[in-house]
Write a protein that holds these residues in place. Structure first.
Motif, PDB file in Angstrom:
ATOM      1  N   LEU A  19       0.839  -1.200   0.000  1.00 43.84           N
ATOM      2  CA  LEU A  19       0.000   0.000   0.000  1.00 43.84           C
ATOM      3  C   LEU A  19       0.879   1.257   0.000  1.00 43.84           C
ATOM      4  N   ALA A  20       1.940   1.235   0.816  1.00 43.91           N
ATOM      5  CA  ALA A  20       2.843   2.393   0.878  1.00 43.91           C
ATOM      6  C   ALA A  20       3.445   2.671  -0.497  1.00 43.91           C
ATOM      7  N   PHE A  21       3.785   1.590  -1.209  1.00 39.45           N
ATOM      8  CA  PHE A  21       4.345   1.716  -2.557  1.00 39.45           C
ATOM      9  C   PHE A  21       3.424   2.560  -3.443  1.00 39.45           C
ATOM     10  N   TRP A  22       2.147   2.181  -3.485  1.00 42.58           N
ATOM     11  CA  TRP A  22       1.204   2.873  -4.376  1.00 42.58           C
ATOM     12  C   TRP A  22       0.863   4.266  -3.870  1.00 42.58           C
ATOM     13  N   LEU A  23       0.678   4.403  -2.563  1.00 38.83           N
ATOM     14  CA  LEU A  23       0.321   5.728  -2.032  1.00 38.83           C
ATOM     15  C   LEU A  23       1.412   6.748  -2.348  1.00 38.83           C
ATOM     16  N   ARG A  24       2.661   6.316  -2.204  1.00 38.45           N
ATOM     17  CA  ARG A  24       3.777   7.220  -2.491  1.00 38.45           C
ATOM     18  C   ARG A  24       3.747   7.662  -3.952  1.00 38.45           C
ATOM     19  N   ARG A  25       3.482   6.683  -4.836  1.00 39.83           N
ATOM     20  CA  ARG A  25       3.412   7.012  -6.271  1.00 39.83           C
ATOM     21  C   ARG A  25       2.309   7.999  -6.576  1.00 39.83           C
ATOM     22  N   TYR A  26       1.229   7.949  -5.772  1.00 38.41           N
ATOM     23  CA  TYR A  26       0.088   8.830  -6.038  1.00 38.41           C
ATOM     24  C   TYR A  26       0.178  10.136  -5.250  1.00 38.41           C
ATOM     25  N   GLY A  27       1.318  10.382  -4.624  1.00 45.15           N
ATOM     26  CA  GLY A  27       1.531  11.676  -3.982  1.00 45.15           C
ATOM     27  C   GLY A  27       1.082  11.776  -2.536  1.00 45.15           C
ATOM     28  N   VAL A  56      -0.818  -7.173 -11.327  1.00 41.14           N
ATOM     29  CA  VAL A  56      -0.465  -6.198 -10.282  1.00 41.14           C
ATOM     30  C   VAL A  56       1.053  -6.192 -10.052  1.00 41.14           C
ATOM     31  N   LEU A  57       1.679  -7.362 -10.059  1.00 40.93           N
ATOM     32  CA  LEU A  57       3.146  -7.393  -9.910  1.00 40.93           C
ATOM     33  C   LEU A  57       3.810  -6.656 -11.080  1.00 40.93           C
ATOM     34  N   ARG A  58       3.230  -6.808 -12.271  1.00 37.45           N
ATOM     35  CA  ARG A  58       3.750  -6.110 -13.451  1.00 37.45           C
ATOM     36  C   ARG A  58       3.596  -4.599 -13.272  1.00 37.45           C
ATOM     37  N   ARG A  59       2.420  -4.166 -12.800  1.00 33.11           N
ATOM     38  CA  ARG A  59       2.195  -2.725 -12.614  1.00 33.11           C
ATOM     39  C   ARG A  59       3.147  -2.151 -11.572  1.00 33.11           C
ATOM     40  N   MET A  60       3.514  -2.998 -10.611  1.00 35.99           N
ATOM     41  CA  MET A  60       4.464  -2.532  -9.591  1.00 35.99           C
ATOM     42  C   MET A  60       5.909  -2.603 -10.098  1.00 35.99           C
ATOM     43  N   ASP A  61       6.096  -3.149 -11.290  1.00 34.01           N
ATOM     44  CA  ASP A  61       7.444  -3.345 -11.856  1.00 34.01           C
ATOM     45  C   ASP A  61       8.305  -4.265 -10.991  1.00 34.01           C
ATOM     46  N   ILE A  62       7.684  -5.239 -10.350  1.00 37.13           N
ATOM     47  CA  ILE A  62       8.502  -6.148  -9.533  1.00 37.13           C
ATOM     48  C   ILE A  62       8.407  -7.594 -10.020  1.00 37.13           C
ATOM     49  N   GLY A 296      -1.416 -12.913  -2.564  1.00 42.87           N
ATOM     50  CA  GLY A 296      -1.913 -12.299  -3.795  1.00 42.87           C
ATOM     51  C   GLY A 296      -3.044 -11.334  -3.474  1.00 42.87           C
ATOM     52  N   LEU A 297      -3.911 -11.750  -2.576  1.00 47.01           N
ATOM     53  CA  LEU A 297      -5.051 -10.923  -2.167  1.00 47.01           C
ATOM     54  C   LEU A 297      -4.564  -9.595  -1.573  1.00 47.01           C
ATOM     55  N   ALA A 298      -3.563  -9.676  -0.702  1.00 49.75           N
ATOM     56  CA  ALA A 298      -3.041  -8.462  -0.055  1.00 49.75           C
ATOM     57  C   ALA A 298      -2.455  -7.506  -1.087  1.00 49.75           C
ATOM     58  N   VAL A 299      -1.709  -8.032  -2.051  1.00 48.08           N
ATOM     59  CA  VAL A 299      -1.052  -7.181  -3.044  1.00 48.08           C
ATOM     60  C   VAL A 299      -2.090  -6.550  -3.978  1.00 48.08           C
ATOM     61  N   VAL A 300      -3.074  -7.342  -4.407  1.00 46.27           N
ATOM     62  CA  VAL A 300      -4.115  -6.824  -5.305  1.00 46.27           C
ATOM     63  C   VAL A 300      -4.943  -5.752  -4.581  1.00 46.27           C
ATOM     64  N   CYS A 301      -5.358  -6.051  -3.350  1.00 48.82           N
ATOM     65  CA  CYS A 301      -6.244  -5.121  -2.621  1.00 48.82           C
ATOM     66  C   CYS A 301      -5.515  -3.840  -2.217  1.00 48.82           C
ATOM     67  N   ALA A 302      -4.207  -3.913  -1.982  1.00 45.84           N
ATOM     68  CA  ALA A 302      -3.430  -2.698  -1.689  1.00 45.84           C
ATOM     69  C   ALA A 302      -3.470  -1.773  -2.903  1.00 45.84           C
ATOM     70  N   HIS A 303      -3.351  -2.367  -4.087  1.00 43.72           N
ATOM     71  CA  HIS A 303      -3.398  -1.564  -5.321  1.00 43.72           C
ATOM     72  C   HIS A 303      -4.772  -0.911  -5.468  1.00 43.72           C
TER      73      HIS A 303
END
Ligand SMILES: Cc1cc2nc3c(=O)[nH]c(=O)nc-3n(C[C@H](O)[C@H](O)[C@H](O)COP(=O)(O)OP(=O)(O)OC[C@H]3O[C@@H](n4cnc5c(N)ncnc54)[C@H](O)[C@@H]3O)c2cc1C
Length: 390
Positions: A19-27, A56-62, A296-303
């Protein structure tokens, strides 16, 4: 101008850092507080399967890095008391499309966020008081602070859930089993294959990529202190008393294990995932101890949660409602796959063990195993992933 930018996340395992990963990207400005003194290493293998997980892993570039760290999982071999093979299950049925150790995945996401996200280790929230403008938070060690939003990503026994929604007993559904695991790196004869031995209501697996053990036993709810591993080890020793195969050696090794893990096999069920400015993510909101596709659920739902906050310009009322609408059925479907984890790993009767072994043998047929694989992948793929900005 985006509102509610300062977000406190409790828990730095998988859901929190993702979640921190995506929130940071969104400002946004996420702060992650973790009770453990450092990022928790090690742990069991977790897997990703189906197009939603991989996207989702692809969108995170990981995705490439996760693949580079994936395990080389072997088969699950069922043995008898003397270690003779009774049945075997192909590796890809248990390992999904990409399997990685939980600790490695956590490190990868933490590495991508640690330079621009504030991580506070060795601390825990003690109170949450919501005001019209934010949430006043007190901590066990740190000074009180005020945040716009608070996210509970602190696992099956979530602290944020308890402080916001009430006692755990209301939400935790015990599925009649306990699970215990720890590494045994020095144990001779271990290879990448997992060998499992069963007696009615008890299963002990040894080997595999983590060179460790996974023990599952049937039991009504037990009364114990979750912060007292010695007490938990005594429960495990008692549950496995008199069991054959390598079990006495496993129990001997348990007392020295540096990474002993013990919990009930349980699911979390809540009517709603948010209250005011507080929201639950990952195992804290819809966890299932094992077999529930939880990573997988945690990573998808964080996004999804971050994407909805961004789409609503930080308006938590809109974003939390949309998040819940999008993930609710998906999470329930994934949770359901954990219903059979206990009975599968530790059938309660001798007949049940024979029937399970027969099923394993049938799955040696490529056509049947492909069908079975499709079934498990279906739950993981049951979400229309919105097109959030990358
Ligand atoms: C034995 C076992 C096998 C599993 N196998 C699989 C599998 O094959 N495939 C799969 O996809 N999933 C599997 N899972 C589930 C998966 O590991 C979790 O669902 C996933 O890691 C979700 O992570 P999370 O971040 O929500 O919670 P967790 O990983 O539980 O992390 C919670 C974090 O919060 C921290 N925390 C706890 N209390 C506090 C507090 N008071 N303050 C601050 N921090 C706190 C914890 O230290 C931890 O770091 C398995 C789980 C178990 C137990």
């Amino acid at each position: 101008m985006t509102s509610n930018r300062n977000v406190l996340i409790s828990g730095a395992s998988i859901a929190g850092p993702a979640l921190a990963f995506w929130l940071r990207r969104y400002g946004f400005n996420p702060t992650v507080v973790e009770r453990a003194p450092v990022l928790r290493p090690g742990g069991f293998a977790v897997d990703f399967r189906g197009p939603v997980h991989l996207e989702v892993l692809r969108r995170m570039d990981i995705l490439a890095e996760v693949r580079a760290n994936q395990t080389d999982a072997g088969e699950m071999i069922v043995v008898d008391r003397d270690g003779r093979q009774q049945a075997r299950l192909p590796a890809y049925l248990t390992a999904g499309e990409v399997e990685i150790l939980r600790g490695d995945l956590s490190r990868i996401i933490h590495d991508r966020t640690k330079d621009d996200v504030e991580y506070v280790f060795g601390d825990s929230i003690t109170s949450l008081t919501e005001t019209p403008d934010g949430v006043e938070v007190t901590f066990e060690r740190g000074a009180p602070r005020t945040f716009d939003l608070v996210v509970g990503a602190d696992g099956l026994h979530s602290n944020v859930r308890r402080l916001t929604f009430g006692a755990e007993e209301q939400f935790l559904r015990h599925l009649g089993y306990y699970v215990c695991g720890f590494s045994m790196p020095g144990h001779p004869g271990l290879d990448k294959h997992n060998r499992i031995y069963n007696e009615p209501g008890r299963g002990a697996a040894l080997g595999g990529v983590e060179a460790g053990t996974l023990m599952v036993f049937a039991s009504d709810p037990l009364d114990y202190d979750r912060r007292d591993p010695q007490q938990q080890m005594k429960l495990v020793e008692r549950a496995y008393a008199g069991m054959g195969w390598q079990v006495p050696k496993i129990i001997d090794a348990m007392w020295e294990a540096p990474d002993f893990y013990f919990d009930s096999i349980s699911q979390i069920h809540l009517d709603r995932l948010s209250q005011g400015r507080v929201v639950l993510l990952g195992d804290a909101g819809y966890g299932a101890t094992c077999g529930g596709l939880g990573t997988g659920l945690a990573v998808v739902c964080a996004h999804v949660l971050a994407g909805e906050l961004q789409a609503a310009d930080g308006d938590h009322r809109v974003a939390f409602r949309r998040y819940e609408q999008i993930v609710r059925d998906y999470a329930t479907g994934c949770q359901k796959t954990s219903d059979n984890a206990g009975p599968f790993l530790a059938p309660r009767t001798a007949f049940g063990i024979r029937r399970r072994n027969l099923m394993y043998k049938a799955l040696a047929s490529p056509r049947l195993s492909a069908f079975f694989n499709k079934l498990t992948t279906k739950a993981a793929s049951g979400l229309q992933l919105p097109a959030y900005p990358r």
